[in-house]
Enzyme design. Structure first.
Site, PDB file in Angstrom:
ATOM      1  N   ASP A 224     -12.491   3.030  -4.703  1.00 20.82           N
ATOM      2  CA  ASP A 224     -12.609   3.424  -6.109  1.00 20.82           C
ATOM      3  C   ASP A 224     -13.454   4.685  -6.198  1.00 20.82           C
ATOM      4  O   ASP A 224     -14.380   4.871  -5.405  1.00 20.82           O
ATOM      5  CB  ASP A 224     -13.266   2.306  -6.931  1.00 20.82           C
TER       6      ASP A 224
ATOM      7  N   ALA B   2       0.807  -1.806  -9.236  1.00 19.69           N
ATOM      8  CA  ALA B   2       0.494  -2.346 -10.558  1.00 19.69           C
ATOM      9  C   ALA B   2       1.069  -1.409 -11.610  1.00 19.69           C
ATOM     10  O   ALA B   2       0.520  -0.347 -11.880  1.00 19.69           O
ATOM     11  CB  ALA B   2      -1.010  -2.493 -10.735  1.00 19.69           C
TER      12      ALA B   2
ATOM     13  N   LEU C  33      -6.381   9.442   1.560  1.00 18.00           N
ATOM     14  CA  LEU C  33      -6.688   8.020   1.716  1.00 18.00           C
ATOM     15  C   LEU C  33      -6.553   7.646   3.178  1.00 18.00           C
ATOM     16  O   LEU C  33      -5.475   7.792   3.774  1.00 18.00           O
ATOM     17  CB  LEU C  33      -5.745   7.175   0.863  1.00 18.00           C
TER      18      LEU C  33
ATOM     19  N   GLY D 293     -12.427  -1.737 -10.687  1.00 15.48           N
ATOM     20  CA  GLY D 293     -11.983  -1.803 -12.070  1.00 15.48           C
ATOM     21  C   GLY D 293     -12.024  -3.232 -12.595  1.00 15.48           C
ATOM     22  O   GLY D 293     -12.363  -4.173 -11.876  1.00 15.48           O
TER      23      GLY D 293
ATOM     24  N   LYS E  85       2.834   2.464   4.685  1.00 19.61           N
ATOM     25  CA  LYS E  85       3.852   2.832   5.675  1.00 19.61           C
ATOM     26  C   LYS E  85       3.237   2.957   7.068  1.00 19.61           C
ATOM     27  O   LYS E  85       3.770   2.444   8.056  1.00 19.61           O
ATOM     28  CB  LYS E  85       4.523   4.145   5.266  1.00 19.61           C
TER      29      LYS E  85
ATOM     30  N   TYR F 172       0.184   8.332 -19.471  1.00 20.82           N
ATOM     31  CA  TYR F 172       0.078   7.010 -18.846  1.00 20.82           C
ATOM     32  C   TYR F 172       1.456   6.388 -18.650  1.00 20.82           C
ATOM     33  O   TYR F 172       1.793   5.946 -17.540  1.00 20.82           O
ATOM     34  CB  TYR F 172      -0.784   6.107 -19.713  1.00 20.82           C
TER      35      TYR F 172
END
Length: 319
Positions: free
Chosen positions: A35, A118, A65, A13, A109, A149
């Site tokens: 991304d 962020a 992930l 980004g 973790k 958002y």
């Protein structure tokens, strides 16, 4: 960050790519950009390919992930961040703020890593307190057009604190105010690329409402410095990072006109629903805790930003 291995979620980004570059310049042993390119662009990190320790992973973090090997820091920069993007991608915005953030926290973790979330000045909504301090809880419409958002970021903050309190994860939260610089998308709907694009094309400036609403603009290099300083600190409470120089939209249009050397008249259009009337950070905590404050004057930052847009326009590569 010397010798550290860092994962940057949303690494392709606008802000994420500058962060990857800064981390490599600081001597990080490894930087992994994750991304799915839903709003990021491979071109933002193309110049980093081939640098020692830089890895690119195409992954939607809402679907899981996993990163092999040690990880010291996780920066969660992943989210659509412009009104045009989250209007088109409301569910994706909410999922990355909720499921995606938790997957990032789970990774931190499991690896014993520091996790930096962020967040955004939008958690303050249309504020009744000015300038905005971190202890202000905000004035947010939970069912408005911007809610996907705003509320996703508010939830992400809450989730981050849960992982800190319940699981002992080392967490940081940054509330980012308006940021600009090279690698912004010209059509992303935010005021800086909108005004710059109009100035470069010799078009009229589109100002919503009377143009008296205010914003403050932080150059991306300053922002990234604040992100790194916060990650390296021990501060778990939210910290504002932004430029306290406040301008009306009319004043900002004239600043862009001066920097670009062009642009037409001011054209007024109706103000979008829930558009904040004022936005300026109180950065007292950033100054005290991090020794941080913005260094790049608006005029210098605009010159660099406009030069970048001109350079990519010449190649037909404006993202």
């Amino acid at each position: 960050m010397k010798s550290q291995r860092v994962v940057v979620l949303g690494g392709a980004g606008f802000v994420g790519s500058h962060l990857c570059e800064r981390l490599l310049d600081d001597g990080a042993a490894g930087v992994v950009s994750v991304d799915n390119y839903i709003t990021g662009a491979e071109s933002n990190v193309a110049h980093l390919r081939g640098r020692a320790g830089f890895e690119v992973v195409k992954q939607d973090i809402t679907e899981g992930l996993s990163v092999d090997g040690p990880v010291n820091y996780v920066f969660n920069m992943a989210s659509p961040a412009s009104p045009i993007d989250y209007a088109k991608l409301p569910l994706e915005t909410m999922r990355v703020g909720s499921v995606g953030t938790e997957n990032g926290l789970k990774l931190a973790k499991a690896k014993g890593a520091v996790f930096l979330q962020a967040s955004t000045s939008e958690v303050y909504g249309d504020p009744h307190v000015h300038p905005q301090r971190e202890d202000y809880w905000g004035n947010v419409n939970p069912i408005g057009p911007r809610a996907c958002y705003d509320e996703a970021k508010r939830y992400a903050e809450a989730l981050t604190m849960v992982y800190a309190r319940s699981y002992g994860v080392q967490t940081r939260i940054v509330r980012i105010f308006n940021t600009y610089g090279p690698r912004m998308r010209l059509n992303d709907g935010r005021v800086v690329p909108a005004f710059v694009g109009q100035a470069l094309r010799g078009e009229d400036f589109t100002v919503f409402g009377e143009g008296t609403q205010t914003r403050s603009f932080c150059y991306v290099r300053d922002l990234v410095d604040g992100l790194v300083r916060l990650a390296l600190s021990d501060e778990i409470e939210p910290v504002n990072i932004g430029n306290p120089r406040e301008m009306t939209m009319l004043e900002f249009a004239e600043a862009v006109r001066a920097a670009a050397g062009g642009g037409g008249r001011i054209i007024h259009k109706p103000l979008p629903k829930d558009d904040p009337k004022q936005r300026r950070p109180d950065i007292s905590r950033a100054r005290q805790l991090l020794g941080w404050e913005p260094r790049v004057p608006l005029e210098e930052g605009l010159r660099e930003t406009i030069a970048w847009f001109r350079s990519v326009a010449g190649t037909g590569a404006i993202p």
